[in-house]
Write a protein that holds these residues in place. Structure first.
Motif, PDB file in Angstrom:
ATOM      1  N   THR A 134      46.308  10.678 -23.691  1.00  0.00           N
ATOM      2  CA  THR A 134      45.394  11.827 -23.700  1.00  0.00           C
ATOM      3  C   THR A 134      46.121  13.131 -23.398  1.00  0.00           C
ATOM      4  OG1 THR A 134      44.802  11.561 -21.358  1.00  0.00           O
ATOM      5  CG2 THR A 134      43.439  10.414 -22.979  1.00  0.00           C
ATOM      6  N   TRP A 193      37.256   6.118 -16.023  1.00  0.00           N
ATOM      7  CA  TRP A 193      35.852   6.507 -16.177  1.00  0.00           C
ATOM      8  C   TRP A 193      35.472   7.656 -15.251  1.00  0.00           C
ATOM      9  CZ3 TRP A 193      33.562   5.375 -20.387  1.00  0.00           C
ATOM     10  CH2 TRP A 193      33.906   4.222 -21.093  1.00  0.00           C
ATOM     11  N   ARG A 209      36.567  10.611 -17.191  1.00  0.00           N
ATOM     12  CA  ARG A 209      35.609  10.866 -18.262  1.00  0.00           C
ATOM     13  C   ARG A 209      34.352  11.542 -17.717  1.00  0.00           C
ATOM     14  NH1 ARG A 209      35.858   7.594 -23.034  1.00  0.00           N
ATOM     15  NH2 ARG A 209      33.753   8.377 -23.444  1.00  0.00           N
ATOM     16  N   THR A 222      32.723  15.023 -18.908  1.00  0.00           N
ATOM     17  CA  THR A 222      31.465  15.068 -19.661  1.00  0.00           C
ATOM     18  C   THR A 222      30.227  15.234 -18.792  1.00  0.00           C
ATOM     19  OG1 THR A 222      31.135  12.660 -19.574  1.00  0.00           O
ATOM     20  CG2 THR A 222      32.526  13.527 -21.352  1.00  0.00           C
ATOM     21  N   ASP A 240      29.094   7.492 -18.390  1.00  0.00           N
ATOM     22  CA  ASP A 240      30.454   7.400 -17.865  1.00  0.00           C
ATOM     23  C   ASP A 240      30.438   7.092 -16.373  1.00  0.00           C
ATOM     24  OD1 ASP A 240      31.484   7.970 -20.380  1.00  0.00           O
ATOM     25  OD2 ASP A 240      31.500  10.130 -20.006  1.00  0.00           O
ATOM     26  N   GLU A 273      39.615  17.722 -21.446  1.00  0.00           N
ATOM     27  CA  GLU A 273      39.572  16.259 -21.336  1.00  0.00           C
ATOM     28  C   GLU A 273      40.809  15.722 -20.631  1.00  0.00           C
ATOM     29  OE1 GLU A 273      39.908  12.353 -24.268  1.00  0.00           O
ATOM     30  OE2 GLU A 273      39.886  14.376 -25.102  1.00  0.00           O
ATOM     31  N   MET A 295      41.166  13.825 -16.970  1.00  0.00           N
ATOM     32  CA  MET A 295      41.781  12.509 -16.851  1.00  0.00           C
ATOM     33  C   MET A 295      42.911  12.512 -15.828  1.00  0.00           C
ATOM     34  SD  MET A 295      41.312   9.502 -17.986  1.00  0.00           S
ATOM     35  CE  MET A 295      40.299   9.861 -19.422  1.00  0.00           C
TER      36      MET A 295
END
Length: 563
Positions: A142, A185, A188, A192, A197, A316, A320
């Motif tokens: 990522t 998670w 995530r 989000t 998640d 993102e 992470m």
């Protein structure tokens, strides 16, 4: 399909995963390749043929699963505590619920088709390590490039701690798998804010806790994330509370039972400043040794990059990276402050995969600082060089030399001389556990009764304090052995066994009263490894008249669990 670094970068220069719809073929192929690599390491180290004596808890972890299998197949309908107590009388190395039962439950169910307990346990551990490697690749990808992600996985699979815990029946690698998944998670969810998640984070965190108590590290991760990110708006998201409810509902009951049973062992206390400092040195040196100097430096750079919130990191990727920082921070806080007095380096294994992920971020940050754009081939060569150096520093992979207990149990079983008999093992804790396991996995009927010298010949508590011999003389010991109708004594002459307080008493007995003992086998050998541990198997020639004397088994829990 060819690709360049530019193909894997967003307009602001942050590496990213190629987007678009993909089939399952490539991920499944990659997972299969990783699983093949892990299974190969297990075979090279002799994990499938090894006896369960590398760690003191190995035997208990394996037999807890075998206990569940046997209860479901033979004892279902009986009170489970009564079944466990009777089982302990024959195989005194079980400890149900002394750890949360997730791994033992999965192992017990997996054994129902009749597969070998040794092989089944190894395959389950291989699947967990494969899961860690696959998830680590996805996480690193990522915010970094494919070669960096592959290099991170290569370093993971060549770590001595990962190899050791994938080739022995210990739960630490299972906790590490759930902890890394929880970090994913959580990242995530930070990105989000979606409840879905958060639910996945709650489930994986609960599973980490239901595997072992230090899975609570993942419970602390959201608090660490809020502190390092300043994203307190997450507190207004319902998902955070849904995740907490999941952990409370699933993990608190087994953790509470394990805590109550653990409290009887005397291993709880207040963590002093000196103890906290000693733990810091223990765990930090362990992480540094396992990562290696260069990946260790990159991991520190990765932590700094994540905390600095670099503008070139996509939202993102930033979330992470902070998820990885949060899980490492939770692991540090838990392992420094938890009330268990005893510490072991392997407990901190759950922090190694997230640290490797942060090392991947550090590589990207250094590359950008150096020249903005490092050629794909040069970056791949550098990362693979680090992985190759790490692998070259490992000791040669050698098969784990058997201890000799399997050879002794096979010797007796082939002569129909083990089922229904009583055998006393005089060895250290690892030797006792290996012997009990080798007898238990034969599934003999009637079951033999394996006696541990540490319980029959002496007494102490779980911490080894208040040690005392049970017999004041060799004659008193001989009288009781014959009264208990003990059929065999298996005496371990290795250095660790000789150091036991009751070893000399047993050696003196079989030496000075040779008229009461027959030597059946001396120092077993293996076709590949030659002579094994200096084990000597004796048969007691006489038994006292009448029924056997009741053997009083003591333990530290309602399940009569042994160390």
């Amino acid at each position: 399909m060819s690709s360049t670094l530019a193909d894997m970068t967003d307009p602001r220069g942050a590496p990213t995963i190629a987007r678009g719809r993909r089939g399952l073929g490539r991920p499944l192929l990659g997972a299969a390749a990783l699983l093949g690599a892990v299974l190969t390491v297990q075979m090279l180290t002799g994990a499938f043929d090894s006896e369960r004596g590398l760690h003191s808890d190995e035997a208990a972890h394996l037999l807890n699963g075998v206990l569940l299998r046997d209860y479901l197949l033979e004892g279902y309908g009986q009170p489970p505590v009564d079944f466990a107590r009777e089982y302990y009388r024959h195989y005194p190395k079980i400890a149900p619920f002394m750890w949360p039962p997730l791994f033992h439950t999965v192992l017990g169910i997996a054994l129902l088709p009749g597969w070998s307990p040794m092989i089944t346990a190894m395959v389950l551990l291989a699947l967990c390590t494969t899961w860690i490697a696959w998830r680590l690749y996805r996480v690193v990808a990522t915010f970094s490039s494919v070669p960096v992600a592959l290099g991170s996985v290569s370093i993971l699979l060549t770590m001595p701690a990962v190899i050791g815990l994938t080739t022995s029946v210990m739960i630490d690698i299972v906790v590490a798998a759930f902890a890394l998944e929880a970090a994913f998670w959580l990242g995530r969810f930070a990105d989000t804010g979606r409840t879905r998640d958060a639910v996945c984070f709650g489930i994986t965190t609960a599973c980490a806790c239901m595997a072992k108590g230090n899975g609570l590290s993942a419970v602390l991760a959201p608090a660490v994330l809020l502190l390092v990110s300043g994203g307190f708006t997450l507190l207004r998201r319902p998902g955070l509370y849904v995740a907490g409810a999941i952990v409370v509902a699933l993990a608190v009951p087994p953790l509470y039972v394990a805590f109550v049973l653990d409290a009887t062992l005397g291993d709880f206390g207040r963590p002093t400043l000196l103890l906290i400092w000693d733990r810091w040195r223990l765990y930090s040196s362990f992480a540094w040794q396992q990562l290696g100097p260069l990946p260790g430096v990159f991991a520190l750079v990765g932590v700094g990059t994540a905390l600095a919130r670099q503008p070139w990191l996509r939202k993102e990727a930033q979330a992470m990276a902070l998820g990885l920082v949060a899980i490492v921070g939770g692991a540090i806080v838990f392992h420094l402050l938890n009330p268990h007095i005893l510490s072991d380096q392997r407990y901190f294994t759950l922090a190694l995969p997230p640290l490797l992920g942060l090392a991947g971020l550090g590589v990207t940050a250094v590359a950008r600082a150096a020249s903005g754009r490092v050629p794909w081939a040069l970056r791949a060569a550098a990362v693979l060089l680090v992985a190759a150096t790490q692998a070259a520093s490992l000791p040669a992979l050698r098969a784990q030399v058997p201890l000799g207990y399997r050879s002794m149990m096979t010797f007796l079983n082939e002569r129909n001389a083990l089922a229904g008999r009583r055998l006393l093992i005089v060895s250290n804790e690892q030797g006792e556990g290996a012997g009990v396991v080798e007898a238990a996995v034969l599934s003999l009927r009637p079951a033999p009764m394996i006696l541990r010298g540490s319980k029959i010949l002496a007494s102490d508590d779980w911490m080894g304090r208040n040690f005392a011999l049970r017999y004041q003389s060799e004659d008193a010991l001989l009288t009781d052995l014959e009264a208990m109708h003990v059929d065999y004594v298996l005496l371990d002459g290795s250095g660790d066994a000789r150091a036991l307080g009751y070893w000399a008493q047993m050696l003196g007995l079989v030496t000075r009263r040779a008229d009461r003992f027959e030597t059946l086998r001396d120092r077993p050998a293996d076709a590949v490894h030659g002579p094994l541990r200096p084990l000597v198997l004796y048969r007691l020639k006489f038994k006292a008249p009448g029924p056997p004397k009741h053997i009083e088994l003591t333990g530290s829990s309602p399940f009569i669990s042994g160390r």
